[in-house]
Write an enzyme that holds these catalytic residues in place. Structure first.
Site, PDB file in Angstrom:
ATOM      1  N   ASP A 152     -21.897 100.248  36.425  1.00 27.63           N
ATOM      2  CA  ASP A 152     -21.260 101.352  37.129  1.00 27.63           C
ATOM      3  C   ASP A 152     -21.049 102.534  36.174  1.00 27.63           C
ATOM      4  OD1 ASP A 152     -19.773 101.975  39.713  1.00 27.63           O
ATOM      5  OD2 ASP A 152     -18.175 102.361  38.276  1.00 27.63           O
ATOM      6  N   GLU A 201     -26.129 103.049  36.323  1.00 32.80           N
ATOM      7  CA  GLU A 201     -25.965 104.117  37.324  1.00 32.80           C
ATOM      8  C   GLU A 201     -25.644 105.429  36.600  1.00 32.80           C
ATOM      9  OE1 GLU A 201     -23.012 105.306  41.052  1.00 32.80           O
ATOM     10  OE2 GLU A 201     -22.252 104.407  39.218  1.00 32.80           O
TER      11      GLU A 201
HETATM   12  C1  BGC Z   1     -19.419 103.252  42.528  1.00 32.64           C
HETATM   13  C2  BGC Z   1     -18.384 103.680  43.510  1.00 32.64           C
HETATM   14  C3  BGC Z   1     -17.042 103.665  42.797  1.00 32.64           C
HETATM   15  C4  BGC Z   1     -17.096 104.480  41.497  1.00 32.64           C
HETATM   16  C5  BGC Z   1     -15.932 104.193  40.624  1.00 32.64           C
HETATM   17  C6  BGC Z   1     -19.368 104.431  41.587  1.00 32.64           C
HETATM   18  O1  BGC Z   1     -20.418 104.912  41.092  1.00 32.64           O
HETATM   19  O2  BGC Z   1     -20.699 103.051  43.069  1.00 32.64           O
HETATM   20  O3  BGC Z   1     -18.373 102.876  44.649  1.00 32.64           O
HETATM   21  O4  BGC Z   1     -16.072 104.196  43.632  1.00 32.64           O
HETATM   22  O5  BGC Z   1     -18.239 104.221  40.776  1.00 32.64           O
HETATM   23  O6  BGC Z   1     -16.051 102.942  40.044  1.00 32.64           O
END
Ligand code: BGC
Ligand code: MG
Length: 552
Positions: free
Chosen positions: A213, A281
């Site tokens: 993440d 990500e």
């Molecule tokens: C996740 C979200 C989340 C955020 C904070 C993002 O990129 O995909 O769902 O709210 O990170 O962790």
């Protein structure tokens, strides 16, 4: 041998390159399958549905967070990284997911949220106690300015300042998301070590990889410099909705810091003995692909980055697809993207792009032909559109904050639909699941589509199978990516195998001159055009031509 050791040992012989070109199925566990009637999906529910997932032909699953959490951000706020939240089950249920998935030859990736924790995490509880405890420096604490205001202008994606005052320490702490999601301080070596231990814990339990993440948010600028304003014409809303002032800044100092690479190198070293793979990500509206290039270069960082280019609001034109691929070649030549059209954060793409059934099929086939790995989000294989969720049913704090200009993420998080016969679509026996099942979805349930040879689910299976049947499509290079009018085309190649791919993303027939060679269509069952007589190909609206050339 203990049970856990068996799970681990059986999986050490996997190909280290398994992730390249893999098709990854994303599960949002709250909404997949509820096995105990509490209205919330759980790990035992995933075990039940794994044979279905395997039947799609995917290589791996990515399970969104199931760790202990107060669920303020539905699991993206972790209070214990090494345990399962009781609503999802127990660690033994997770072991069952891994064992069943591996039996079915499906790899398991889990979602590690390392940039921040929940404010309920014992680390934060200790850190906030005073300025001198052992973990005093584990979060991003800072004194106020002379006038009492926050130390700088950094914003929270979920609205307002990124700084929250804490009376006990008489200091602010930084949170890029909710105030209950304090950011960890990656400048503190003990924090990095603790997070590497978390990765190790799950690798030992048998996971094959991670979705990481907000990977580019890990380190912050030590000097806490202000982010510069972003001129209006440079703003774009691929990360945050356009009504969010987060888009008004260039996030030069609050994220994308060069020091992230040091941590990523350490994380990769932990992963190597397990042949594990990670997809990071990268959320950045301006520099996403460039950062992908940085983080996936060489073989000591991340294998893949998750790109936002096809998560945007506008249906990609032929030119957009060609431009994105050209930018990847320029900015991430040595890297590897992981593409997605839908996920748990954005409006489902069939609604977002207002796709016709033909267009929806074309984009599926296209994704299976693009150089990169691919993520499919649960329900996408059923062609589901965004569910309409009433304000009174809203759960997502992001939507509650920005309603009604931005309705949040609940519309893509409603439960999966399995059967047409039951009010909750076979998701749960509860009276009221945590989010209502969309009644519009029920007619498109898995069971209804399995019985209909023309249903889109079979198209997904065929498109995935096509990719797997051709190593050039899975792991090959691409070249000659071009757009002419509404047609985008390119050639994928590997070890002498060449596959030519062309897509008409328009509503009118269009012509294309084929590259020289003997091309034989391999996509008849994906409404692919036949090989032309002569060297000009005519593609009907939303038709594809995918063809192999015998190796030379
Ligand atoms: C996740 C979200 C989340 C955020 C904070 C993002 O990129 O995909 O769902 O709210 O990170 O962790
Ligand atoms: Mg349940």
């Amino acid at each position: 041998m203990t049970k856990m050791a068996q799970v681990t040992a059986g999986h050490l012989d996997k190909d280290a390159d398994w992730w390249r070109g893999a098709v990854i199925y994303q599960i949002y566990p709250r909404s997949y399958q509820d096995s105990n009637g509490d209205g919330i999906g759980d790990l035992a529910g995933i075990v039940q549905r794994l044979p279905y997932i395997a039947s799609l032909g995917v290589d791996a699953i990515w399970i969104s967070p199931f760790f202990t959490s107060p669920m303020k951000d539905f699991g993206y706020d972790v209070s214990d990284y090494c345990d399962v939240d009781p609503m999802f089950g127990k660690l033994s249920d997770f072991d069952a997911v891994v064992a069943k998935a591996h039996d079915l030859d499906v790899k398991v990736m889990i979602d590690l949220v390392l940039s921040h924790t929940s404010d309920q995490h014992p680390w934060f509880q200790e850190s906030k106690a005073d300025r001198t405890n052992d973990k005093a420096n584990w979060y991003v604490w800072a004194d106020p300015k002379e006038d009492g205001t926050p130390p700088n202008n950094w914003l929270s994606i979920f609205g307002g300042s990124g700084w929250q005052w804490h009376a006990g320490r008489e200091q602010y702490y930084y949170h890029c998301f909710l105030t209950s999601q304090p950011d960890l301080n990656f400048w503190e070596p003990a924090v990095q070590d603790a997070l590497l231990d978390v990765a190790q814990f799950w690798l030992k339990r048998g996971v094959d990889g991670f979705r990481l993440d907000t990977i580019n948010f890990y380190t912050h600028d030590k000097e806490l410099r202000d982010n510069p304003a972003l001129p209006k014409d440079k703003r774009n809303s691929t990360i945050a909705p356009s009504v969010n002032p987060y888009n008004h800044q260039e996030h030069l100092y609050s994220k994308n810091r060069p020091e992230n690479l040091d941590f990523l190198r350490k994380l990769r070293a932990v992963m190597v003995p397990y042949n594990a793979a990670a997809v990071g990500e990268v959320g950045d509206a301006q520099r996403g692909l460039e950062i992908m290039g940085e983080y996936t270069a060489g073989d000591d960082l991340m294998q893949m980055c998750y790109a936002f280019e096809f998560l945007s609001g506008e249906q990609p034109s032929a030119q957009t697809v060609a431009d994105v691929m050209a930018r990847v070649d320029n900015e991430a030549a040595d890297g590897w993207a992981c593409w997605a059209y839908s996920n748990h954060d954005v409006v489902r793409h069939s609604t977002r792009w207002a796709l016709s059934p033909d267009a929806q099929r074309l984009f599926t086939t296209m994704m299976m032909c693009l150089r990169g790995s691919a993520c499919i989000y649960q329900g996408e294989e059923l062609g589901l559109g965004e569910a309409d969720v009433a304000y009174s049913d809203l759960q997502d704090p992001y939507g509650i904050e920005f309603w009604p200009e931005f309705k949040g993420r609940d519309g893509c998080r409603t439960p999966m639909v399995w059967e047409p016969s039951n009010q909750n679509g076979g998701f749960s026996t509860a009276q009221r699941p945590w989010l209502p099942v969309s009644q519009d979805h029920i007619a498109n349930s898995v069971a209804a589509q399995e019985d209909d040879p023309n249903a889109i689910i079979h198209h997904y299976r065929r498109a995935i199978a096509l990719r797997h049947a051709h190593p050039a499509l899975t792991k090959g290079d691409h070249d000659g990516v071009k757009a002419i009018g509404d047609i985008v085309y390119f050639t994928r190649s590997l070890n002498g195998e060449k596959v030519f791919c062309a897509f008409n993303v328009g509503d009118a027939p269009a012509d294309l001159a084929l590259p020289k060679g003997a091309w034989e269509s391999i996509a008849h069952d994906l409404s692919g055009a036949d090989a032309p007589v002569g060297d000009t190909l005519t593609l009907a609206p939303w038709q594809v031509f995918i063809a192999a050339s015998p190796s030379t």
